[in-house]
Design a protein around this motif. Structure first.
Motif, PDB file in Angstrom:
ATOM      1  N   ILE A   1       0.879  -1.168   0.000  1.00 26.50           N
ATOM      2  CA  ILE A   1       0.000   0.000   0.000  1.00 26.50           C
ATOM      3  C   ILE A   1       0.910   1.210   0.000  1.00 26.50           C
ATOM      4  O   ILE A   1       1.694   1.415   0.935  1.00 26.50           O
ATOM      5  CB  ILE A   1      -0.935   0.021   1.220  1.00 26.50           C
TER       6      ILE A   1
ATOM      7  N   SER B   1      -7.227  -2.434  -1.332  1.00 25.75           N
ATOM      8  CA  SER B   1      -6.463  -1.277  -0.872  1.00 25.75           C
ATOM      9  C   SER B   1      -5.028  -1.267  -1.400  1.00 25.75           C
ATOM     10  O   SER B   1      -4.319  -0.263  -1.257  1.00 25.75           O
ATOM     11  CB  SER B   1      -6.417  -1.250   0.662  1.00 25.75           C
ATOM     12  N   SER B   2      -4.593  -2.378  -2.001  1.00 25.97           N
ATOM     13  CA  SER B   2      -3.188  -2.526  -2.389  1.00 25.97           C
ATOM     14  C   SER B   2      -2.876  -1.812  -3.698  1.00 25.97           C
ATOM     15  O   SER B   2      -3.713  -1.738  -4.601  1.00 25.97           O
ATOM     16  CB  SER B   2      -2.832  -4.012  -2.519  1.00 25.97           C
ATOM     17  N   SER B   3      -1.649  -1.294  -3.796  1.00 28.91           N
ATOM     18  CA  SER B   3      -1.198  -0.581  -4.996  1.00 28.91           C
ATOM     19  C   SER B   3      -0.640  -1.525  -6.052  1.00 28.91           C
ATOM     20  O   SER B   3      -0.501  -1.153  -7.212  1.00 28.91           O
ATOM     21  CB  SER B   3      -0.121   0.434  -4.617  1.00 28.91           C
TER      22      SER B   3
END
Length: 256
Positions: free
Chosen positions: A148, A176-178
């Protein structure tokens, strides 16, 4: 610049393929994973390598001089004597500390069980700062080593700018992770001392830690470039399904 390749692990999920050799000596189309990664690094003018060995170390130690002679490069092997009770944090520290004390050069750090499009290494080598390759295309799952990244923005060269790692690990919430850290990174010489200090702290807490976690703290005191794959293909090889996928990927890359 130096290439650091981690090949100390036991590869238990690939048994019986790894009964007598480490994963990095598995062959696809008559070329070991180790030699394939070294060739990728040679393409960006790296001619010095450090290979961290452990499990079945003598097999790798015997092969490295042959690869070095074949490509006219230097390969140093360093043994992680505690490979069976430690993880990549210790193996990385052994190489990074050696570089801090002896070489003082930028280095590219790769997991020895990766197969990657050579363009991924080229993109990372061009980074002026410490950098991490982040897959922004592959569908994430519970096994993905996710990040993240806070305060992120996208540069024209497809790197994430001004980002700080808010969290990193496999357990992170997928929406939510990039993206996923693929186990390919670069540490510039000016950051090595801080990188090693963080590794030391991680090892003291738990010798089974992954080096990946070091980038979280490092991102808050140094500039890190998050270089995106943008569809360039890669795979890590943890189990037999990964092994089959790696063979398919190599055929695809060799016929580009």
């Amino acid at each position: 610049m130096i290439g650091v390749i981690l090949v100390a692990g036991m590869g238990t999920r690939l048994m019986p393929l790894t009964k007598d050799i480490p994963k990095a000596l598995l062959e696809i189309n008559n070329t070991t994973l180790l030699e394939r990664m070294i060739k990728n690094c040679i393409n960006v003018d790296i001619n010095k390598f450090i290979v961290i060995v452990g499990y079945n170390k003598n097999k790798v130690i015997e092969l490295c001089p042959k690869i070095a002679e074949k490509y006219d490069i230097d390969i140093k092997t360093i043994v992680n004597e505690k490979y069976d009770v430690t993880n990549t944090c210790v193996s990385t520290y052994l190489a990074s500390k050696f570089i801090e004390e002896n070489e003082q050069e930028d280095f590219i750090l790769v997991n020895g069980d990766n197969v990657v499009d050579s363009e991924i290494i080229s993109k990372l080598a061009e980074s002026k700062n410490t950098g991490m390759i982040i897959d922004n295309f592959k569908e994430l799952n519970e096994e993905s080593f996710k990040l993240i990244i806070a305060n992120e923005s996208l540069n024209d060269d497809k790197t994430i700018a001004n980002g700080k790692i808010e969290d990193i690990g496999k357990e992170l919430d997928i929406p939510s992770s990039s993206g996923e850290f693929i186990g390919v990174s670069k540490i510039v010489k000016d950051d090595i001392a801080e990188f090693n200090r963080i590794l030391e702290e991680l090892i003291e807490k738990d010798p089974q830690n992954y080096y990946d976690f070091a980038f979280k703290d490092l991102s808050h005191i140094k500039t890190i470039d998050f270089v995106l794959t943008n569809g360039l293909k890669w795979t890590e090889i943890d189990d037999h399904t990964d092994w089959k996928n790696a063979q398919i990927l190599v055929d695809e890359l060799e016929n580009k």
